[in-house]
Design a protein around this motif. Structure first.
Motif, mmCIF file in Angstrom:
data_model
loop_
_atom_site.group_PDB
_atom_site.id
_atom_site.type_symbol
_atom_site.label_atom_id
_atom_site.label_comp_id
_atom_site.label_asym_id
_atom_site.label_seq_id
_atom_site.Cartn_x
_atom_site.Cartn_y
_atom_site.Cartn_z
ATOM 1 N N SER A 91 0.822 -1.214 0.000
ATOM 2 C CA SER A 91 0.000 0.000 0.000
ATOM 3 C C SER A 91 0.852 1.258 0.000
ATOM 4 C CB SER A 91 -0.941 -0.010 1.210
ATOM 5 O OG SER A 91 -1.919 -1.013 1.057
ATOM 6 N N TYR A 92 2.057 1.167 0.547
ATOM 7 C CA TYR A 92 2.962 2.316 0.450
ATOM 8 C C TYR A 92 3.264 2.634 -1.014
ATOM 9 C CZ TYR A 92 7.338 4.867 0.159
ATOM 10 O OH TYR A 92 8.306 5.774 -0.195
ATOM 11 N N LEU A 93 3.525 1.597 -1.792
ATOM 12 C CA LEU A 93 3.896 1.793 -3.195
ATOM 13 C C LEU A 93 2.739 2.321 -4.028
ATOM 14 C CD1 LEU A 93 6.034 -1.423 -3.835
ATOM 15 C CD2 LEU A 93 6.860 0.917 -3.497
ATOM 16 N N ASN A 94 1.514 1.931 -3.683
ATOM 17 C CA ASN A 94 0.342 2.400 -4.440
ATOM 18 C C ASN A 94 -0.815 2.632 -3.470
ATOM 19 O OD1 ASN A 94 -1.792 2.863 -6.244
ATOM 20 N ND2 ASN A 94 -0.855 1.550 -7.800
ATOM 21 N N PRO A 95 -0.847 3.792 -2.823
ATOM 22 C CA PRO A 95 -1.862 4.055 -1.806
ATOM 23 C C PRO A 95 -3.300 3.936 -2.312
ATOM 24 C CG PRO A 95 -0.108 5.680 -1.690
ATOM 25 C CD PRO A 95 0.134 4.877 -2.930
ATOM 26 N N GLU A 96 -3.563 4.423 -3.514
ATOM 27 C CA GLU A 96 -4.929 4.399 -4.032
ATOM 28 C C GLU A 96 -5.424 2.969 -4.225
ATOM 29 O OE1 GLU A 96 -7.616 6.067 -7.799
ATOM 30 O OE2 GLU A 96 -5.523 6.678 -7.569
ATOM 31 N N VAL A 97 -4.586 2.125 -4.831
ATOM 32 C CA VAL A 97 -4.980 0.735 -5.060
ATOM 33 C C VAL A 97 -5.044 -0.018 -3.732
ATOM 34 C CG1 VAL A 97 -4.332 -1.445 -6.153
ATOM 35 C CG2 VAL A 97 -4.088 0.705 -7.411
ATOM 36 N N GLY A 98 -4.092 0.250 -2.842
ATOM 37 C CA GLY A 98 -4.105 -0.405 -1.543
ATOM 38 C C GLY A 98 -5.362 -0.084 -0.758
ATOM 39 N N HIS A 99 -5.779 1.179 -0.821
ATOM 40 C CA HIS A 99 -6.991 1.585 -0.098
ATOM 41 C C HIS A 99 -8.234 0.990 -0.745
ATOM 42 C CE1 HIS A 99 -9.480 3.997 2.524
ATOM 43 N NE2 HIS A 99 -10.122 4.503 1.487
ATOM 44 N N ARG A 100 -8.236 0.887 -2.064
ATOM 45 C CA ARG A 100 -9.392 0.285 -2.750
ATOM 46 C C ARG A 100 -9.483 -1.206 -2.402
ATOM 47 N NH1 ARG A 100 -12.138 0.319 -7.950
ATOM 48 N NH2 ARG A 100 -14.285 0.060 -7.263
ATOM 49 N N ALA A 101 -8.334 -1.857 -2.289
ATOM 50 C CA ALA A 101 -8.327 -3.296 -1.979
ATOM 51 C C ALA A 101 -8.816 -3.557 -0.561
ATOM 52 C CB ALA A 101 -6.920 -3.862 -2.157
ATOM 53 N N ASN A 102 -8.583 -2.606 0.339
ATOM 54 C CA ASN A 102 -8.954 -2.823 1.733
ATOM 55 C C ASN A 102 -9.649 -1.583 2.295
ATOM 56 O OD1 ASN A 102 -9.112 -4.253 4.175
ATOM 57 N ND2 ASN A 102 -7.218 -3.344 4.937
ATOM 58 N N GLY A 103 -10.546 -1.005 1.484
ATOM 59 C CA GLY A 103 -11.267 0.183 1.900
ATOM 60 C C GLY A 103 -12.743 -0.086 2.089
ATOM 61 N N PRO A 104 -13.521 0.944 2.420
ATOM 62 C CA PRO A 104 -14.957 0.780 2.698
ATOM 63 C C PRO A 104 -15.712 0.182 1.518
ATOM 64 C CG PRO A 104 -14.201 2.972 3.316
ATOM 65 C CD PRO A 104 -13.093 2.343 2.546
ATOM 66 N N ALA A 105 -16.724 -0.611 1.836
ATOM 67 C CA ALA A 105 -17.539 -1.243 0.788
ATOM 68 C C ALA A 105 -18.589 -0.252 0.290
ATOM 69 C CB ALA A 105 -18.203 -2.503 1.330
#
Length: 608
Positions: free
Chosen positions: A87-101
């Motif tokens: 998630s450090y390398l790609n915050p947007e994708v990391g947050h989408r993978a483990n973000g709010p539904a």
């Protein structure tokens, strides 16, 4: 002669051999003391691979298969191990993978993306009511996100900066997202996953730089390992989401680990902290007065202002001659003695008519990524400029300057000291005011002092209130600790806006007709959407909500306890707050209020 020559030659060869052997041994020693980034990177890569593999198995199992929950748990555990670097390398994708539904609105094309990611998969497994075709789609899109992260881990090498920043971010995730239920709102696996995050931290530390710290500071190394073991032991004693003692865990177990980590980074000598991140990497915990970097949250054109610019801004903050009718200043609505709010449902405009919305506090307002209740300004400079140009407020142009303020001759010197002379535009005025407001930061509340260990004065009721805030009451899933606003950790690149269904009156009979963020795109998803404000200093900033509908904290807590507008029966298809009642009893509600009152900070005083 030949014998002597042979003896000399043998001696030279022996010395040469010894010399080169020493060099080789010395070189080998240097190589052995270099950080082992490759092993740590492989650990992250292996686990993102594992998470993808578990999702493959989960897709075959189906959402209601016998092993669905087990496979989901394993996928999450593997993801949490990879999360720091991924998630450090790609915050947007990391947050989408483990973000709010929640659905996502794409501003560039107006499309709405359906919710995906681990939290959406969790919802589908634990709540059901989804076709296997839809479930397969969720799995495949989430795998696509993880594959994206996988590629980044493969091609971008781990180095000191990436290692220390990523770990710092993960420590923050634990206290703000993991144990609050944000990561796993339905399964509540976050408490148990904290063990995974801590064990992973210990592993990559020992593999990458542990030997280096051992050679420099054995005591620090052992203390760090022991503190991780103590934290894990504390969790193992009670993993129950509702009764988990987050107050004690953060103060007595996580804070020591964070202090150790700051010391480890310094001791290693591998990376000097930078101020281009939200965190102050030298702050020993996330609850210090300087834990956050104001410069990160400030527009680039106004970073690191001088003391003279701030002094000018403070005087201008109280200057009514900035407004066209010379009736309003910033302090008209943001009164220092009222925590920089005003204590009114809404203040009056320059024609003595009520303004549209309630006045929020300015304390800690710099730590946001959107301003005004409807989020129409991206930064503090834009927010202040909007007040100048608003015909109902200052009604002054940004690119014009009112000489009326120069009736006070002290301004001439103040402008000269701050900007080299009096500007012919209001841009310098706005910059100066922004610089002053950015200093209105308070982290010296009873809560902060107790979390830092400066005092031990929390009552049992206040402690219970914090644990409810972070757990059963779900407050901290929107009001993120420790800022308690909606700016999303650990990257702090956006401030959340929510649809919660605020009523028109305190009788809770009818939905308020203010459309909020809907104005920008006229998208139904945004109808009634407003920025999540800070809870800090809430005890002194009544009345509450964007329309000032509630006079007391008791009324606010009752609103949330009922499930917001949706829970009260309003038609809110896109409410982001859970509709379900929280079912908090009176004792619990009173404890929540007691905790909120500990967030009052009386250290912000005007010197004007």
């Amino acid at each position: 002669m030949n014998t002597s020559f042979s003896t000399s030659l043998l001696l030279i060869c022996s010395l040469t051999f010894l010399l080169f052997s020493c060099k080789e041994q010395k070189q080998e020693y240097v190589d052995n003391t270099r950080p082992n980034w490759e092993t740590a990177q492989n650990f992250y890569l292996e686990n993102i691979n594992n998470s993808i593999a578990y999702l493959d198995s989960l897709e075959r199992e189906g959402s209601q298969g016998e092993n669905a929950k087990k496979l989901f748990k394993q996928a999450r555990i593997a993801f949490k191990k990879a999360e720091p670097f991924a998630s450090y390398l790609n915050p947007e994708v990391g947050h989408r993978a483990n973000g709010p539904a929640l659905p996502i609105y794409k501003e560039d094309n107006g499309k709405i993306l359906n919710p995906v990611g681990l939290q959406k998969i969790e919802e589908s497994i634990y709540e059901g009511d989804i076709s296997e075709e839809e479930f397969g789609y969720e799995i495949r899109i989430t795998k696509g996100l993880l594959v994206n992260l996988q590629k980044n881990i493969k091609k971008r090498e781990l180095n000191p900066k990436r290692f220390f920043v990523a770990t710092h971010q993960q420590l923050f995730r634990i206290i703000s997202l993991g144990i609050s239920g944000f990561d796993t709102p339905i399964s509540h696996l976050g408490i148990e996953e904290t063990i995974v995050s801590l064990e992973s931290l210990q592993y990559v530390y020992e593999e990458a730089i542990g030997f280096l710290i051992q050679s420099k500071n054995t005591k620090l190394d052992q203390e760090f390992i022991n503190n991780i073991a103590k934290a894990i032991d504390f969790i193992n004693q009670n993993k129950d989401f509702e009764s988990f003692d987050r107050f004690t865990f953060i103060r007595d177990y996580m804070n020591p680990i964070t202090r150790n980590w700051v010391s480890i980074r310094k001791e290693s000598g591998l990376w000097e902290a930078e101020d281009t991140f939200p965190f102050n990497f030298n702050a020993p915990t996330f609850f210090e007065e300087d834990s956050f970097n104001v410069a990160y949250f400030t527009p680039a054109t106004n970073r690191n202002p001088s003391k003279k610019q701030i002094a000018l801004g403070e005087k201008l903050f109280f200057e009514k001659n900035l407004s066209k009718k010379k009736q309003m200043s910033c302090a008209t609505c943001h009164i220092p003695e009222k925590a920089y709010a005003d204590g009114k449902v809404s203040n009056l405009d320059n024609t003595a008519h009520p303004l549209l919305r309630n006045t929020p506090t300015l304390i800690n307002s710099v730590f946001q990524k959107s301003f005004f209740w409807d989020g129409r300004s991206a930064n503090l400079l834009d927010q202040i400029a909007s007040v100048f140009t608003n015909k109902n407020e200052f009604d002054s142009g940004v690119h014009e300057f009112s000489n009326a303020i120069l009736q006070d001759t002290t301004y001439v010197k103040l402008f000269k000291d701050a900007y080299g002379g009096v500007s012919n535009r209001n841009t310098d005025v706005i910059r100066a005011i922004s610089s002053y407001i950015a200093t209105l930061n308070g982290f010296s509340s009873k809560f902060d002092k107790n979390m830092r260990g400066e005092e031990n004065t929390f009552t049992a009721e206040e402690k219970k209130g914090f644990n409810l805030f972070m757990g059963k009451a779900l407050c901290a899933t929107c009001h993120f600790i420790p800022l308690t606003n909606g700016t999303v950790p650990p990257f702090f690149k956006e401030t959340e806006k929510e649809v919660i269904g605020v009523p028109e009156t305190k009788e809770n009979k009818q939905l308020d007709d203010d459309l909020g963020f809907y104005w920008k795109f006229e998208e139904e998803l945004h109808r009634g959407m407003f920025k999540t404000p800070t809870v800090r200093n809430a005890a002194g900033t009544a009345p509450y909500m964007h329309n000032g509908v509630y006079d007391t904290l008791e009324e606010v807590m009752n609103f949330y306890n009922l499930g917001g507008g949706g829970g009260m029966g309003f038609d809110l298809e896109h409410q982001t707050l859970p509709f379900d009642e929280l079912k908090l009893n009176n004792e619990e509600l009173n404890s929540l209020i007691a905790y909120v009152k500990t967030l009052s900070d009386d250290s912000i005083e005007s010197t004007y």
